[in-house]
Write a protein that holds these residues in place. Structure first.
Motif, PDB file in Angstrom:
ATOM      1  N   ASN A 114       0.767  -1.126   0.127  1.00 15.22           N
ATOM      2  CA  ASN A 114      -0.040  -0.080   0.011  1.00 15.22           C
ATOM      3  C   ASN A 114       0.767   1.354  -0.074  1.00 15.22           C
ATOM      4  O   ASN A 114       1.910   1.421   0.893  1.00 15.22           O
ATOM      5  CB  ASN A 114      -0.768   0.134   1.246  1.00 15.22           C
ATOM      6  N   VAL A 115       0.604   2.117  -0.994  1.00 19.41           N
ATOM      7  CA  VAL A 115       1.313   3.390  -1.139  1.00 19.41           C
ATOM      8  C   VAL A 115       0.517   4.581  -0.688  1.00 19.41           C
ATOM      9  O   VAL A 115      -0.696   4.633  -1.542  1.00 19.41           O
ATOM     10  CB  VAL A 115       1.965   3.504  -2.460  1.00 19.41           C
ATOM     11  N   PHE A 122      -2.163  11.858  -6.531  1.00 22.05           N
ATOM     12  CA  PHE A 122      -2.975  10.933  -6.818  1.00 22.05           C
ATOM     13  C   PHE A 122      -3.721  11.160  -7.833  1.00 22.05           C
ATOM     14  O   PHE A 122      -3.983  10.390  -9.081  1.00 22.05           O
ATOM     15  CB  PHE A 122      -4.216  10.692  -5.647  1.00 22.05           C
ATOM     16  N   VAL A 123      -4.357  12.272  -8.177  1.00 20.92           N
ATOM     17  CA  VAL A 123      -4.970  12.953  -9.539  1.00 20.92           C
ATOM     18  C   VAL A 123      -3.959  13.036 -10.567  1.00 20.92           C
ATOM     19  O   VAL A 123      -4.353  12.442 -11.699  1.00 20.92           O
ATOM     20  CB  VAL A 123      -5.614  14.403  -9.155  1.00 20.92           C
ATOM     21  N   VAL A 124      -2.898  13.547 -10.554  1.00 19.09           N
ATOM     22  CA  VAL A 124      -1.647  13.509 -11.579  1.00 19.09           C
ATOM     23  C   VAL A 124      -1.387  11.888 -11.758  1.00 19.09           C
ATOM     24  O   VAL A 124      -1.391  11.679 -13.177  1.00 19.09           O
ATOM     25  CB  VAL A 124      -0.491  14.455 -11.201  1.00 19.09           C
ATOM     26  N   PHE A 125      -1.207  11.081 -10.890  1.00 25.58           N
ATOM     27  CA  PHE A 125      -1.006   9.772 -11.072  1.00 25.58           C
ATOM     28  C   PHE A 125      -1.939   9.029 -12.093  1.00 25.58           C
ATOM     29  O   PHE A 125      -1.736   8.503 -12.957  1.00 25.58           O
ATOM     30  CB  PHE A 125      -0.654   9.056  -9.697  1.00 25.58           C
ATOM     31  N   GLU A 126      -3.307   9.165 -11.465  1.00 23.31           N
ATOM     32  CA  GLU A 126      -4.292   8.668 -12.214  1.00 23.31           C
ATOM     33  C   GLU A 126      -4.314   9.087 -13.716  1.00 23.31           C
ATOM     34  O   GLU A 126      -4.642   8.267 -14.659  1.00 23.31           O
ATOM     35  CB  GLU A 126      -5.628   9.118 -11.594  1.00 23.31           C
ATOM     36  N   LYS A 127      -4.243  10.236 -14.115  1.00 19.15           N
ATOM     37  CA  LYS A 127      -4.203  10.728 -15.471  1.00 19.15           C
ATOM     38  C   LYS A 127      -3.214  10.105 -16.324  1.00 19.15           C
ATOM     39  O   LYS A 127      -3.005   9.672 -17.470  1.00 19.15           O
ATOM     40  CB  LYS A 127      -4.073  12.180 -15.619  1.00 19.15           C
ATOM     41  N   ALA A 144      -8.671   5.202  -4.356  1.00 19.46           N
ATOM     42  CA  ALA A 144      -7.615   4.212  -4.263  1.00 19.46           C
ATOM     43  C   ALA A 144      -7.550   3.741  -5.762  1.00 19.46           C
ATOM     44  O   ALA A 144      -8.529   3.774  -6.997  1.00 19.46           O
ATOM     45  CB  ALA A 144      -7.962   2.794  -3.604  1.00 19.46           C
ATOM     46  N   PHE A 145      -6.286   3.344  -6.127  1.00 22.81           N
ATOM     47  CA  PHE A 145      -5.858   2.556  -7.545  1.00 22.81           C
ATOM     48  C   PHE A 145      -5.198   1.176  -7.245  1.00 22.81           C
ATOM     49  O   PHE A 145      -4.187   1.331  -6.514  1.00 22.81           O
ATOM     50  CB  PHE A 145      -4.943   3.657  -7.987  1.00 22.81           C
ATOM     51  N   LYS A 152       0.600 -10.399  -6.606  1.00 22.18           N
ATOM     52  CA  LYS A 152       0.666  -9.114  -5.734  1.00 22.18           C
ATOM     53  C   LYS A 152      -0.409  -7.869  -6.191  1.00 22.18           C
ATOM     54  O   LYS A 152      -0.467  -8.054  -7.193  1.00 22.18           O
ATOM     55  CB  LYS A 152       2.174  -8.775  -5.774  1.00 22.18           C
ATOM     56  N   ILE A 153      -0.728  -7.117  -5.033  1.00 20.56           N
ATOM     57  CA  ILE A 153      -1.111  -6.146  -5.289  1.00 20.56           C
ATOM     58  C   ILE A 153      -0.561  -4.737  -4.784  1.00 20.56           C
ATOM     59  O   ILE A 153      -0.205  -4.646  -3.575  1.00 20.56           O
ATOM     60  CB  ILE A 153      -2.344  -5.994  -4.564  1.00 20.56           C
ATOM     61  N   ILE A 154      -0.415  -3.802  -5.577  1.00 19.32           N
ATOM     62  CA  ILE A 154       0.110  -2.492  -5.247  1.00 19.32           C
ATOM     63  C   ILE A 154      -1.208  -1.530  -5.194  1.00 19.32           C
ATOM     64  O   ILE A 154      -1.887  -1.490  -6.099  1.00 19.32           O
ATOM     65  CB  ILE A 154       1.000  -2.085  -6.204  1.00 19.32           C
ATOM     66  N   THR A 155      -1.376  -0.858  -4.246  1.00 20.66           N
ATOM     67  CA  THR A 155      -2.492   0.090  -3.959  1.00 20.66           C
ATOM     68  C   THR A 155      -2.088   1.031  -3.716  1.00 20.66           C
ATOM     69  O   THR A 155      -1.275   1.311  -2.793  1.00 20.66           O
ATOM     70  CB  THR A 155      -3.678  -0.773  -2.802  1.00 20.66           C
ATOM     71  N   LEU A 156      -2.295   2.310  -4.487  1.00 23.86           N
ATOM     72  CA  LEU A 156      -2.208   3.663  -4.168  1.00 23.86           C
ATOM     73  C   LEU A 156      -3.437   4.209  -3.461  1.00 23.86           C
ATOM     74  O   LEU A 156      -4.675   4.117  -4.038  1.00 23.86           O
ATOM     75  CB  LEU A 156      -1.893   4.367  -5.516  1.00 23.86           C
TER      76      LEU A 156
END
Length: 159
Positions: A114-115, A122-127, A144-145, A152-156
């Protein structure tokens, strides 16, 4: 860059690690320092893509991975699960507030990462991530993303 150091066995207190080590690599190979600089100084999107690539290439050592992003991490037990947390992230962007890695206690393999990032990042990353082609499964909610890589799961998570 040689990434073999990422896939070493985690250190277990009380057990002697007798894995042969090439001493020349300690003095001649600067891969660890270069990876540390890359993870600490790259934009968030590049950092997450590097995490994805690290997980695709094998089973990284959670201790090494967390130490590349900060100096000290702590172990927390939550509901019978061991979670290793890094909250002093050494990045100039102040985009990541905390990283938590859940491991399987028997195999010491990472199950989930989890990050926690600030909302603006988060908004910039999503785009950025949705415009890139990454051959992984991505699931998005409002705050969450989740990115599935192998098992494995990486969750932002936006905070």
């Amino acid at each position: 860059m040689n990434k073999d150091f990422l896939y070493s066995k985690p250190y277990v207190p009380g057990i002697i690690d007798d894995t042969p080590v090439d001493l020349d690599s300690w003095f001649l190979d600067d891969s660890r320092e270069r990876m540390e600089e890359k993870l600490r100084n790259s934009p968030l999107c590049d950092l997450i893509i590097e995490f994805i690539n690290i997980f695709k290439d094998g089973e990284p050592n959670y201790q090494v991975l967390l130490s590349l992003l900060g100096e000290k991490f702590v172990k927390e037990v939550r509901g019978g699960k061991n979670v290793y947390c890094q909250s002093d992230i050494l990045r100039p962007y102040n985009d990541i507030k905390r990283i938590e890695i859940e491991i399987d206690e028997e195999s010491l393999i990472i199950k989930k990462m989890n990050v926690y990032i600030n909302l603006a990042s988060f908004v910039v990353f999503e785009k950025e991530i949705t415009s890139l082609y990454v051959d992984v499964h991505i699931q998005k909610t409002n705050d969450a993303f989740s990115i599935s890589v192998k098992d494995k799961i990486i969750t932002l998570l936006a905070i």
